[in-house]
Structure formats: structure tokens, C-alpha cells
Enzyme design. Structure first.
Site, PDB file in Angstrom:
ATOM      1  N   LYS A 194     -44.099  37.549 -10.111  1.00 54.66           N
ATOM      2  CA  LYS A 194     -44.556  38.649 -11.038  1.00 54.66           C
ATOM      3  C   LYS A 194     -46.262  39.020 -11.098  1.00 54.66           C
ATOM      4  CE  LYS A 194     -43.309  41.926 -14.330  1.00 54.66           C
ATOM      5  NZ  LYS A 194     -42.271  41.964 -15.883  1.00 54.66           N
ATOM      6  N   SER A 205     -38.562  45.647 -15.346  1.00 53.15           N
ATOM      7  CA  SER A 205     -40.015  45.570 -14.140  1.00 53.15           C
ATOM      8  C   SER A 205     -40.059  44.497 -13.679  1.00 53.15           C
ATOM      9  CB  SER A 205     -41.021  45.227 -15.425  1.00 53.15           C
ATOM     10  OG  SER A 205     -41.123  44.699 -16.500  1.00 53.15           O
ATOM     11  N   SER A 264     -36.742  43.604 -18.592  1.00 53.82           N
ATOM     12  CA  SER A 264     -37.360  43.379 -17.357  1.00 53.82           C
ATOM     13  C   SER A 264     -36.729  41.467 -16.364  1.00 53.82           C
ATOM     14  CB  SER A 264     -38.903  43.698 -17.383  1.00 53.82           C
ATOM     15  OG  SER A 264     -38.975  44.389 -17.886  1.00 53.82           O
TER      16      SER A 264
HETATM   17  N1  GLN Z   1     -37.479  47.980 -19.876  1.00 51.33           N
HETATM   18  C1  GLN Z   1     -38.115  47.564 -20.503  1.00 51.33           C
HETATM   19  C2  GLN Z   1     -39.518  48.358 -21.556  1.00 51.33           C
HETATM   20  O1  GLN Z   1     -40.302  49.009 -20.097  1.00 51.33           O
HETATM   21  C3  GLN Z   1     -38.454  46.333 -20.696  1.00 51.33           C
HETATM   22  C4  GLN Z   1     -39.951  46.363 -20.006  1.00 51.33           C
HETATM   23  C5  GLN Z   1     -40.170  44.823 -20.198  1.00 51.33           C
HETATM   24  O2  GLN Z   1     -39.450  43.604 -20.514  1.00 51.33           O
HETATM   25  N2  GLN Z   1     -40.986  44.399 -19.640  1.00 51.33           N
HETATM   26  O3  GLN Z   1     -40.492  47.688 -21.819  1.00 51.33           O
END
Ligand code: GLN
Length: 466
Positions: free
Chosen positions: A74, A149, A173
Site C-alpha cells: 500500500k 482504504s 481498511s
Molecule cells: N474507513 C475508515 C476511515 O476512513 C478506516 C480507514 C482505515 O482503516 N485507514 O477512517
């Protein structure tokens, strides 16, 4: 699906394929893919490493299990000399000066990095649409989002462009895109894997998470990346998990689930029915199932976003164009900061910075931020109580199926609510695995802190049960 790592390892050892060919094929797939999973390809580095593995095999030398296995990263992890953009304009041309500990451990074990993967900018999002590299398309239906994400990482694994990928999970994410693309994704216990070199989003819940096509591959990668790191004071030493120890579910007598996650109008009727039918199959195997009480989803989501926004506002304050990023000169220094940040951060990231600074500001912090911290403590206590009664907790990954590309951008609040089932386990700092079974977006298995072994055991049990 069986372990891809073991399979490819055997093929390399038996000289059925060369590592160069393997790496070149996957690079070609990544390059020509139309799902927008790639931020940058590491082709020169990857092919150089592959040639070394081939030379070793040609000399009759032994190779380690991960040696020559292609993987994705990532684009929020430092890998020395590579672009690390966090899918943002601000860091579009930023190159890492050092390598993240978790990634270094994989490199030391001989795994070959192919790609820095598309994701929501700075981890802000649940759909991988908040990116300057184009929305990541779902592996199964490209009209739908990939989840986020870590969307690019999940799609690369699902499409076999990488054998495994390393995502990052702050509030879901890794688990949510794994669910949306029908593969495995683990959020380990907070502190089990070093965060050094992972760009900080919410430091108190950020976790390094492997994404794979099998339980065995999760086990292998987890073992390699885990351990104490003097560069991350929250890390601790954990025991290696053996293959043998996760094969049967002997130790698992009781499973719990949160009644209020299921008995709500917010859940899709099919997800609900499938979840309850999975519960029946587990009961039929003689395992006791208990209904548990938990906080309402709205409370979990509000608590998570209060803390996440506060921490990200603080973490991102260093990105002002002075030491990092694409500096845009203004009339004076203050102007320079504000133009650099206004023009280079996305709408979603700015929403979070503004929200975070608001909850931390005088007059609001007692009312909002401290309340969030207090709720987090209550959530942890609730989990401690639960794990006195049950061995693992089972839950859906998401209340609904993946939305169409474009829909989440229209309604950020709806997007935040789609994290209803993942964020609680993040606040509790617990190990949680998404398995691609049970509901359309999978199931999550959670155990008490540092009990990944039990999670993987139960995953193997579910594989044969539902
Ligand atoms: N969807 C969650 C957020 O936007 C989790 C994102 C993540 O785990 N980086 O914060």
C-alpha cells in the site's frame, strides 16, 4: 484456496518456473490492469531481486519460503528510494529515505516488492475513491468500489496480480476491502507489528495488515512481520504461530455475536439472513453461541471518527511544504502553508483536518475529544468482559454490499456508517480477520488481544463448516 506461497515456493524449487518469469508476468498484469491499482511499479528493483533468486536456484542453493514471492505494498509505507505518495497531490513526488520495519522484514526474508498500491489518500476513506490516481475498481464487478482504504492492495491479491499485499488498517481498511473482494485480510493486535515507516493516520489504532488468498499465507506473513521494534515503543514480542496449531478448533467452545449489529434496520436483509444461517451451522457443530450486548453502531462510529480526526489533524500538521511535499509559495510564510495545504489535500482529508482541529480546540475538547477517549475505555472494558464468556466473536464485515463507484463521494456520512462493524475492534486494539465466507462481504473473526492463533484456528474451522 490453498497457500499460494507454498505452491510457488515448490514451483521455484522444482524449476517449473523461473523467478524472473514469475515476476515479469505479474508486472505485466499490473501494468495493463484497468482497475487503477497501481501508483508506481517497482520493476527495476523487482527484476534485479528475481535474477538473484534464479542464480541461487541455478547454483543448487536452498531458498527460504518467502524468497522470490512477489508482493504489493500500500502506498503509505516507506520503501527506501521509492515514491511514497499516500495517493495525495502533496506527496506526489516524495521519495522515501528509509524502509518501514514490516516491509524490511519481508525483504530480508527474500519476498519481492512489485508495486506501490493505490488507496484512499492518507487512509482516509472506505472506497478507494479519495485518490489522485483514479478510483480503484472492484475485482469482481468493476462498476463497484473496491473498498478502502487498502483497495488497490485487495484487488491486486484478488486478481492474482500479487501473491499477497500489505495493507494498513486503522478502522477497517484491510478487513473491509478484503470482504468486498472476497479474500482474507487481517488486522493484527495493535503493537504486534511495528508501525515504523507506516505513515501515521490514527496512531492509536494504525495496524499493518496482510491480505492474502489463504489462511496459511496470513499465518506465514504475520509470523515474519511480528515482533518488538525499538523504533516503535508500542510493539511487543509475540509467539510464532505454527501451522499445526491452527489446523483444528479444539480449544473453541463458545462463540459470541453482537445482537445489536444484527437486529437493526441498517443491515441489508440478505447479509442478516446469511449471517444467522452461518450461526446455525456453527451451532450444529456443537459449539455454544451466545448473544452479546454492545454499543450502538452510531456510538462506535462517532467515537472512532472523533479520535481518528483528532489524531490525523495532529499527524498531518507536519505536512506544510517545509520538510515534505509539494510546496506552493505564497506572499509570506503563513500564506505558503495555507496554499500548500489547501491546494494539495483532498476534500475528504481537509474535512478530517478541520473536524479534528475542532474537537481538539479549547471549549470543545472536554465536551467531545475527552468523551471520545472515555468511550474508548468503556469499549475496551466491554470486550474484556466478553472474552471472559466467549472464545471468539463473529460479526459481518459490513452492513451492506459494496456501493457503485461515485455513490460514497456524494454522501460522506453514509460512507462513515459503512464502517459500523469494523471500527469497534480497532478501538479495542483486537486481532480481527476477514474471511471470504458467510455473507456477501465475508465474516470477521475476533479474539482477545494477542490471540491471533485462535482467530486463525477458527477461520480454518469455518472453512469446513459454512
Ligand atoms: N474507513 C475508515 C476511515 O476512513 C478506516 C480507514 C482505515 O482503516 N485507514 O477512517
Amino acid at each position: 484456496m490453498e497457500s499460494q506461497i507454498h505452491k510457488i515456493h515448490q514451483q521455484l524449487m522444482n524449476k517449473e518456473i523461473s523467478c524472473t518469469k514469475l515476476v515479469q508476468e505479474r508486472l505485466d498484469l499490473l501494468k495493463s490492469n484497468t482497475h487503477n491499482t497501481v501508483n508506481s511499479l517497482l520493476d527495476t528493483l523487482a527484476l534485479g531481486l528475481a535474477a538473484k533468486v534464479d542464480a541461487k536456484i541455478a547454483n543448487g542453493q536452498e531458498i527460504g519460503l518467502l524468497e522470490g514471492i512477489p508482493f504489493g505494498i500500500k502506498d503509505v509505507y516507506m520503501v527506501q528510494g521509492t515514491y511514497t505518495t499516500a495517493s495525495s497531490d502533496l506527496l506526489k513526488k516524495y521519495k522515501s529515505p528509509y524502509t518501514a520495519t514490516a516491509i524490511q522484514k519481508l525483504l530480508d526474508a527474500g519476498a519481492i516488492p512489485l508495486v506501490k498500491e493505490n488507496c484512499d489518500s492518507f487512509g482516509h476513506g472506505s472506497s478507494s475513491e479519495n485518490t489522485i490516481f483514479g478510483a480503484v475498481k472492484n475485482a469482481i464487478n468493476p462498476d463497484l468500489v473496491s473498498g478502502g482504504s487498502s483497495g488497490g492492495s485487495a484487488v491486486n491479491v484478488a486478481k492474482d496480480f500479487t501473491v499477497f499485499s500489505i495493507g494498513g488498517d486503522t478502522g477497517g481498511s484491510v478487513r473491509q476491502p478484503a470482504g468486498y473482494n472476497k479474500i482474507y485480510g487481517l488486522k493484527p493486535t495493535y503493537g504486534r507489528i511495528s508501525r515504523f515507516g507506516l505513515m501515521a493516520y490514527t496512531s492509536s489504532t494504525d495496524c499493518v495488515g496482510p491480505i492474502t488468498k489463504s489462511i496459511e499465507d496470513i499465518r506465514i506473513i504475520l509470523n515474519v512481520m511480528s515482533g518488538k521494534d525499538i523504533k516503535d515503543q508500542t510493539t511487543y514480542q509475540s509467539k510464532t504461530i505454527s501451522e499445526q496449531n491452527i489446523l483444528n478448533a479444539d480449544g473453541i467452545k463458545t462463540v459470541g455475536y453482537f445482537k445489536n449489529f444484527i437486529e437493526t434496520d441498517a443491515i441489508d436483509v440478505k447479509v442478516k439472513a446469511d449471517f444467522l444461517s452461518a450461526i446455525e451451522k456453527i451451532k450444529a457443530k456443537g459449539i455454544e453461541v451466545k448473544e452479546l450486548d454492545f454499543f450502538e453502531s452510531d456510538t462506535l462510529v462517532s467515537t472512532y471518527y472523533t479520535l481518528a480526526m483528532a489524531e490525523t489533524a495532529s499527524n498531518l500538521s507536519r505536512l506544510d511544504g517545509t520538510n515534505y511535499g509539494n510546496r506552493i509559495e505564497g506572499a509570506n510564510l503563513k500564506d505558503t502553508y495555507s496554499i500548500t495545504r489547501s491546494d494539495n489535500f483532498s476534500e475528504e482529508t481537509k474535512r478530517r483536518i478541520v473536524g479534528g482541529n475542532q474537537v481538539l480546540s479549547q471549549g470543545f475538547s472536554d465536551e467531545i475529544y475527552l468523551k471520545g477517549l472515555n468511550l474508548r475505555d468503556q469499549i475496551s472494558e466491554n470486550f474484556e468482559k466478553d472474552f471472559k464468556e466467549v472464545d471468539v466473536i463473529l460479526s459481518p464485515v459490513t452492513p451492506n454490499s459494496p456501493p457503485k463507484i461515485g455513490d460514497s463521494l456524494k454522501d460522506p456520512l453514509a460512507m462513515y456508517l459503512s464502517d459500523a462493524y469494523t471500527v469497534g475492534f480497532s478501538l479495542g486494539q483486537l486481532p480481527t480477520l476477514t474471511v471470504p465466507q458467510g455473507t456477501e462481504t465475508g465474516l470477521q473473526i475476533t479474539a482477545a488481544k494477542n490471540n491471533e492463533e485462535l482467530v486463525l484456528k477458527f477461520a480454518n474451522f469455518l472453512k469446513h463448516t459454512i
